[in-house]
Design a protein around this motif. Sequence first.
Motif, PDB file in Angstrom:
ATOM      1  N   GLU A 118       0.825  -1.198   0.000  1.00 26.95           N
ATOM      2  CA  GLU A 118       0.000   0.000   0.000  1.00 26.95           C
ATOM      3  C   GLU A 118       0.865   1.256   0.000  1.00 26.95           C
ATOM      4  N   PHE A 119       1.970   1.225   0.707  1.00 26.82           N
ATOM      5  CA  PHE A 119       2.884   2.368   0.725  1.00 26.82           C
ATOM      6  C   PHE A 119       3.532   2.565  -0.645  1.00 26.82           C
ATOM      7  N   LEU A 120       3.796   1.482  -1.361  1.00 31.85           N
ATOM      8  CA  LEU A 120       4.387   1.585  -2.696  1.00 31.85           C
ATOM      9  C   LEU A 120       3.434   2.291  -3.658  1.00 31.85           C
ATOM     10  N   TRP A 121       2.138   1.937  -3.578  1.00 34.54           N
ATOM     11  CA  TRP A 121       1.162   2.599  -4.436  1.00 34.54           C
ATOM     12  C   TRP A 121       1.016   4.072  -4.066  1.00 34.54           C
ATOM     13  N   VAL A 122       1.066   4.361  -2.773  1.00 31.19           N
ATOM     14  CA  VAL A 122       0.975   5.739  -2.311  1.00 31.19           C
ATOM     15  C   VAL A 122       2.154   6.559  -2.831  1.00 31.19           C
ATOM     16  N   LEU A 123       3.372   5.972  -2.807  1.00 29.22           N
ATOM     17  CA  LEU A 123       4.549   6.680  -3.301  1.00 29.22           C
ATOM     18  C   LEU A 123       4.428   6.972  -4.791  1.00 29.22           C
ATOM     19  N   LEU A 124       3.855   6.032  -5.541  1.00 32.47           N
ATOM     20  CA  LEU A 124       3.659   6.243  -6.973  1.00 32.47           C
ATOM     21  C   LEU A 124       2.682   7.392  -7.211  1.00 32.47           C
ATOM     22  N   ALA A 125       1.585   7.406  -6.458  1.00 32.05           N
ATOM     23  CA  ALA A 125       0.623   8.497  -6.587  1.00 32.05           C
ATOM     24  C   ALA A 125       1.239   9.823  -6.172  1.00 32.05           C
ATOM     25  N   ALA A 126       2.061   9.792  -5.120  1.00 30.13           N
ATOM     26  CA  ALA A 126       2.725  11.023  -4.662  1.00 30.13           C
ATOM     27  C   ALA A 126       3.669  11.564  -5.729  1.00 30.13           C
ATOM     28  N   GLY A 127       4.313  10.656  -6.464  1.00 29.81           N
ATOM     29  CA  GLY A 127       5.178  11.089  -7.556  1.00 29.81           C
ATOM     30  C   GLY A 127       4.387  11.805  -8.637  1.00 29.81           C
ATOM     31  N   GLY A 128       3.193  11.300  -8.927  1.00 30.51           N
ATOM     32  CA  GLY A 128       2.340  11.962  -9.906  1.00 30.51           C
ATOM     33  C   GLY A 128       1.918  13.337  -9.450  1.00 30.51           C
ATOM     34  N   ILE A 129       1.538  13.440  -8.186  1.00 29.60           N
ATOM     35  CA  ILE A 129       1.113  14.734  -7.653  1.00 29.60           C
ATOM     36  C   ILE A 129       2.283  15.718  -7.627  1.00 29.60           C
ATOM     37  N   ALA A 130       3.508  15.208  -7.357  1.00 28.84           N
ATOM     38  CA  ALA A 130       4.686  16.078  -7.315  1.00 28.84           C
ATOM     39  C   ALA A 130       4.917  16.761  -8.661  1.00 28.84           C
ATOM     40  N   LEU A 131       4.586  16.077  -9.760  1.00 25.32           N
ATOM     41  CA  LEU A 131       4.750  16.669 -11.085  1.00 25.32           C
ATOM     42  C   LEU A 131       3.796  17.846 -11.311  1.00 25.32           C
ATOM     43  N   MET A 132       2.729  17.883 -10.512  1.00 20.96           N
ATOM     44  CA  MET A 132       1.737  18.945 -10.657  1.00 20.96           C
ATOM     45  C   MET A 132       2.056  20.168  -9.796  1.00 20.96           C
ATOM     46  N   THR A 233      -9.816   2.417   1.183  1.00 22.07           N
ATOM     47  CA  THR A 233     -10.198   1.974  -0.152  1.00 22.07           C
ATOM     48  C   THR A 233     -11.013   3.048  -0.857  1.00 22.07           C
ATOM     49  N   PHE A 234     -11.908   3.695  -0.107  1.00 25.83           N
ATOM     50  CA  PHE A 234     -12.682   4.797  -0.670  1.00 25.83           C
ATOM     51  C   PHE A 234     -11.747   5.909  -1.147  1.00 25.83           C
ATOM     52  N   SER A 235     -10.745   6.235  -0.341  1.00 26.40           N
ATOM     53  CA  SER A 235      -9.796   7.291  -0.698  1.00 26.40           C
ATOM     54  C   SER A 235      -9.050   6.950  -1.976  1.00 26.40           C
ATOM     55  N   ILE A 236      -8.622   5.695  -2.094  1.00 28.28           N
ATOM     56  CA  ILE A 236      -7.877   5.275  -3.285  1.00 28.28           C
ATOM     57  C   ILE A 236      -8.758   5.312  -4.528  1.00 28.28           C
ATOM     58  N   LEU A 237     -10.004   4.877  -4.384  1.00 28.99           N
ATOM     59  CA  LEU A 237     -10.933   4.926  -5.511  1.00 28.99           C
ATOM     60  C   LEU A 237     -11.115   6.360  -6.006  1.00 28.99           C
ATOM     61  N   MET A 238     -11.161   7.289  -5.081  1.00 23.85           N
ATOM     62  CA  MET A 238     -11.369   8.671  -5.455  1.00 23.85           C
ATOM     63  C   MET A 238     -10.177   9.258  -6.208  1.00 23.85           C
ATOM     64  N   SER A 239      -9.047   8.557  -6.222  1.00 27.24           N
ATOM     65  CA  SER A 239      -7.900   9.048  -6.983  1.00 27.24           C
ATOM     66  C   SER A 239      -8.128   8.931  -8.489  1.00 27.24           C
ATOM     67  N   MET A 240      -9.246   8.330  -8.886  1.00 31.30           N
ATOM     68  CA  MET A 240      -9.623   8.331 -10.296  1.00 31.30           C
ATOM     69  C   MET A 240     -10.035   9.731 -10.752  1.00 31.30           C
ATOM     70  N   GLU A 241     -10.314  10.616  -9.791  1.00 33.38           N
ATOM     71  CA  GLU A 241     -10.761  11.965 -10.108  1.00 33.38           C
ATOM     72  C   GLU A 241      -9.838  12.720 -11.071  1.00 33.38           C
ATOM     73  N   PRO A 242      -8.496  12.685 -10.890  1.00 32.90           N
ATOM     74  CA  PRO A 242      -7.651  13.455 -11.810  1.00 32.90           C
ATOM     75  C   PRO A 242      -7.834  13.082 -13.271  1.00 32.90           C
ATOM     76  N   ALA A 243      -7.906  11.793 -13.559  1.00 36.69           N
ATOM     77  CA  ALA A 243      -8.067  11.362 -14.949  1.00 36.69           C
ATOM     78  C   ALA A 243      -9.401  11.817 -15.509  1.00 36.69           C
ATOM     79  N   SER A 272      -3.909   4.235  -8.262  1.00 36.79           N
ATOM     80  CA  SER A 272      -5.272   3.967  -7.821  1.00 36.79           C
ATOM     81  C   SER A 272      -5.718   2.564  -8.203  1.00 36.79           C
ATOM     82  N   THR A 273      -5.448   2.194  -9.460  1.00 34.32           N
ATOM     83  CA  THR A 273      -5.856   0.872  -9.933  1.00 34.32           C
ATOM     84  C   THR A 273      -5.155  -0.240  -9.165  1.00 34.32           C
ATOM     85  N   GLY A 274      -3.846  -0.114  -8.998  1.00 32.48           N
ATOM     86  CA  GLY A 274      -3.089  -1.140  -8.286  1.00 32.48           C
ATOM     87  C   GLY A 274      -3.520  -1.284  -6.847  1.00 32.48           C
TER      88      GLY A 274
END
Length: 290
Positions: A118-132, A233-243, A272-274
């Motif tokens: 779960e931390f690995l997926w969070v780090l990947l999402a954080a990397g995406g947000i860092a680009l923004m 899980t709800f929080s992760i699902l909501m990460s579909m919002e950016p796309a 989010s998917t992972g």
Amino acid sequence: MQKNKIPIRPLLAVLGSILSVQIGAAIAKELFPALGAAVTATLRIGLSAIILLAVNRPGLKTLTREQWKAVIPYGLCLGAMNLIYYLALSRIPLGIAVTLEFMGPLLLVVFSSKRLIEFLWVLLAAGGIALMTPWNNTNIDLFGAGMALLAGAFWAGYIVLGRQVSAVLDGRQAVTIGMLFALLVALPFAFTSGTMVNFKSGMIIPALSLALFCSAVPFSLEMYGLKYIPTKTFSILMSMEPAVGAICGLIFLKEYLSLQEYAAVILVVIASTGATLGNREDMGKITPEI
């Protein structure tokens, strides 16, 4: 032994709320030039409250002290989240605003995670947000970016408080009553903005559409989903919002993002998917209250 799985209907309800919110946000941006962010947010919340009151007819006189203590902070947080997010949306593109706002739910996932994957997926999402973020993208308005991040903090609070209120109050009543307190947050800013006089009769249909797509429908769907889906899980699902936000911004508003910004959105969606697939099982049984 058969493993417990999250029911598919709550997942579809959350995904439906995501699409509805982004369509509504696109409608809101069309109203910003005339009405401004504060008045548009107030219209969204106020009309949603009227619609929900007419449909759900909550029993205000029958609420217990415990229920009031749960629904009032939920509604205030809901109002702050909407108002602040619209301030951000008035300055930065839809896809960027949603991505930065997701920092709040992302941190919520960090604090609630126990498994390494779960931390690995969070780090990947954080990397995406860092680009923004502004230090990697000089085209982003600093005030708008800051408001999006602040809205994300209230989004995290909305998730936690929504979970709490759904434990003591029917979801439809919680959303309806919460919207009344959300209106109390937005009204003072609308009155002091000076743009309420710009509202014309031709704006009634867009305003009603905004209320339906952005509040009445999605928040009801989310409250239903929160009854069955764990907070992380709800929080992760909501990460579909950016796309979804980036796509709606492109289709409805002609907001073109850079390759770096699209890469950020893709990273968040992959995370989010992972994370969602990894949490479909062994999450425990969620007892419905309907």
